[in-house]
Design an enzyme around this catalytic site. Structure first.
Site, PDB file in Angstrom:
ATOM      1  CB  SER A  24      -0.948  -0.005   1.195  1.00  0.00           C
ATOM      2  OG  SER A  24      -0.237  -0.171   2.409  1.00  0.00           O
ATOM      3  CE  LYS A  30      -7.341   1.230   0.286  1.00  0.00           C
ATOM      4  NZ  LYS A  30      -7.046   0.303   1.369  1.00  0.00           N
ATOM      5  CG  HIS A  56      -3.587  -0.643  -2.528  1.00  0.00           C
ATOM      6  ND1 HIS A  56      -4.087   0.633  -2.568  1.00  0.00           N
ATOM      7  CD2 HIS A  56      -3.363  -0.912  -1.224  1.00  0.00           C
ATOM      8  CE1 HIS A  56      -4.150   1.126  -1.340  1.00  0.00           C
ATOM      9  NE2 HIS A  56      -3.714   0.206  -0.505  1.00  0.00           N
TER      10      HIS A  56
HETATM   11  C1  LIG Z   1      -6.887   0.078   2.717  1.00  0.00           C
HETATM   12  C2  LIG Z   1      -6.356  -1.232   3.030  1.00  0.00           C
HETATM   13  C3  LIG Z   1      -7.030  -2.099   3.883  1.00  0.00           C
HETATM   14  C4  LIG Z   1      -8.242  -1.668   4.658  1.00  0.00           C
HETATM   15  O1  LIG Z   1      -9.358  -1.609   3.850  1.00  0.00           O
HETATM   16  P1  LIG Z   1     -10.565  -0.661   4.293  1.00  0.00           P
HETATM   17  O2  LIG Z   1     -11.707  -1.147   3.490  1.00  0.00           O
HETATM   18  O3  LIG Z   1     -10.145   0.731   3.984  1.00  0.00           O
HETATM   19  O4  LIG Z   1     -10.755  -0.871   5.767  1.00  0.00           O
HETATM   20  C5  LIG Z   1      -6.540  -3.373   4.055  1.00  0.00           C
HETATM   21  N1  LIG Z   1      -5.397  -3.771   3.446  1.00  0.00           N
HETATM   22  C6  LIG Z   1      -4.711  -2.954   2.648  1.00  0.00           C
HETATM   23  C7  LIG Z   1      -3.466  -3.459   2.004  1.00  0.00           C
HETATM   24  C8  LIG Z   1      -5.154  -1.656   2.431  1.00  0.00           C
HETATM   25  O5  LIG Z   1      -4.451  -0.843   1.654  1.00  0.00           O
END
Ligand SMILES: *Cc1c(COP(=O)(O)O)cnc(C)c1O
Length: 429
Positions: free
Chosen positions: A181, A241, A209
């Site tokens: 991330s 995302k 991602h």
């Molecule tokens: C954003 C993210 C999460 C969390 O997801 P949310 O739906 O925002 O709680 C989990 N793992 C990774 C790698 C992320 O980038």
């Protein structure tokens, strides 16, 4: 005498201020794709995760509005009491069909889903082997489960193998971000799948991602590398995302998913996603599959940005994803560059420890299919100007940090306190 929470809060605030570690919540007052009014200033957004520009797509908005008009704004309960709706079932079925996994299970967020998967399957005496740069909620999941958490140097499949070999008893999970991330690189999933297979461990890929962005029909990192349910038995996709909305789903076999639905606490003891949000995600999922041009455009912009950045000698990390980190080193330097860019009308966020290891503060640049080529060119010009300004103002830190200066795996991320851990100084005050 024990410290009061008030004392603890003040001590932590002082520590943060001294370390340039204070986080600012900027307020978005209006948004139109990648243009936003932020605290009264019109900015072009280069820090959002809306990689495909679906967050304001007319079909996605219409689906949410229509479903809310008919079904209301809430689910009224958890999935196992009153909250499981036909729209949830439809979304789970379409996610399974899209991904090629037998079943999908919805969660309120990716964070909750990671707590569910690890706590649902592992307990004391089990091993959870993880990449050092994994997302915070994978770490938290292992801690909550009480499992033996081991973190291997970034992307080092051999080290993962050794950690699993050292713990032959008990169940084992090998967990990794698909796309990291904060660094944007891909995990070595083929090697990790072999390691997991040889050690009777289950490979779990958090593809927050990669989903929507990589692979045929946006099926994600594993599909991009030719891997499927056999090699990666469990996967996470999130909808905050590339899908532009909110929520998450875990993909897996019927037996694994049914176990989570029955036993994982974050699947049982929380309100289901609003059905209207599921309708919005269904619309986004169909666009992810149908509009391949969004991925093609995004990858064209990524290539253009990297070409330009190389010509300018910008300190980028190796990444072919929409996450393009510009490594700056110290917190002050990252903050100064973000400020300089904001004055030029560009919005980027300085990412600092403990989100990234000490001394590896950065601007996390994110690109979107909603950007135009001229936007990328404007960003490149502004970065070159901004870096010159910052290096003139902060000469002591002027030398750019070479990506090789500190191999990420060697940085003791594991020893850093989590973002909200009580600071030591306050705890002993
Ligand atoms: C954003 C993210 C999460 C969390 O997801 P949310 O739906 O925002 O709680 C989990 N793992 C990774 C790698 C992320 O980038």
């Amino acid at each position: 005498m024990r410290p009061t929470l008030h004392q603890r809060a003040l001590a932590a605030a002082a520590q943060r201020a001294a370390a340039d570690g204070v986080r600012v919540r900027r307020t978005v007052e209006a948004r139109d794709g990648v243009r936003a009014v932020v605290d009264g200033q019109v900015l072009m957004d280069f820090c959002s995760n809306d990689y495909l520009g679906l967050g304001q797509h007319i079909e996605v908005i219409a689906a949410l509005q229509e479903a809310a008009a008919i079904h209301g704004v809430g689910a009224t309960g958890s999935h196992v009491v009153s909250g499981h709706h036909a729209l949830h079932r439809e979304l789970e079925d379409e996610l399974a069909a899209w991904s090629g996994y037998p079943r999908a299970l919805l969660f309120g967020s990716g964070y909750l889903a990671n707590l569910a998967v690890i706590q649902g399957f592992l307990g004391e005496g089990d091993a959870c082997v993880q990449d050092k740069l994994n997302h915070a909620c994978l770490i938290d999941g292992a801690r909550l489960a009480g499992a033996d958490l081991r973190r291997y140097p970034h992307a080092d499949a051999d080290a993962a193998l050794r950690q699993l070999q050292a713990r032959p008893a008990g169940a084992a999970m090998l967990a990794t971000d698909g796309v990291f991330s904060m660094d944007g690189d891909l995990a070595p999933l083929r090697q990790l799948a072999l390691v997991a297979l040889s050690q009777h461990a289950t490979l779990y890929v958090d593809d927050a991602h990669g989903a929507g962005v990589l692979g045929p029909f946006g099926r994600g990192s594993a599909a991009h590398l030719g891997l499927g349910p056999r090699e990666v038995p469990l996967q996470l996709v999130t909808f905050g995302k590339a899908f532009g909305g909110y929520g998450a789903a875990v993909l897996g076999s019927a037996a694994l998913i049914e176990h989570l639905a029955q036993a994982a606490r974050p699947a049982l003891f929380t309100t289901a996603l609003p059905p209207a949000q599921a309708a919005a995600t269904l619309a986004a999922l169909r666009l992810v599959q149908r509009e391949g041009w969004r991925r093609a455009k995004l990858h064209g912009l990524i290539a253009r940005f990297r070409r330009g950045a190389r010509q300018l000698g910008l300190p980028l990390l190796e990444s072919d994803t929409p996450i393009q980190p510009l490594l700056l080193g110290g917190n002050a330097r990252a903050l100064a560059l973000a400020d300089a860019l904001r004055e030029q009308g560009l919005w980027l966020t300085a990412i600092r420890p403990p989100t990234v290891p000490e001394g590896r503060a950065r601007l996390r640049i994110t690109l979107s299919a909603a950007h135009a080529e001229v936007d990328v060119d404007r960003l490149l010009d502004a970065l070159a100007d901004g870096l010159r300004l910052v290096d003139a103002a902060l000469p002591a830190e002027a030398a750019p940090v070479a990506p090789a200066a500190a191999a990420p795996g060697e940085v003791a991320v594991a020893d850093a306190p989590p973002a909200d851990a009580p600071p030591v100084a306050a705890a002993t005050a």
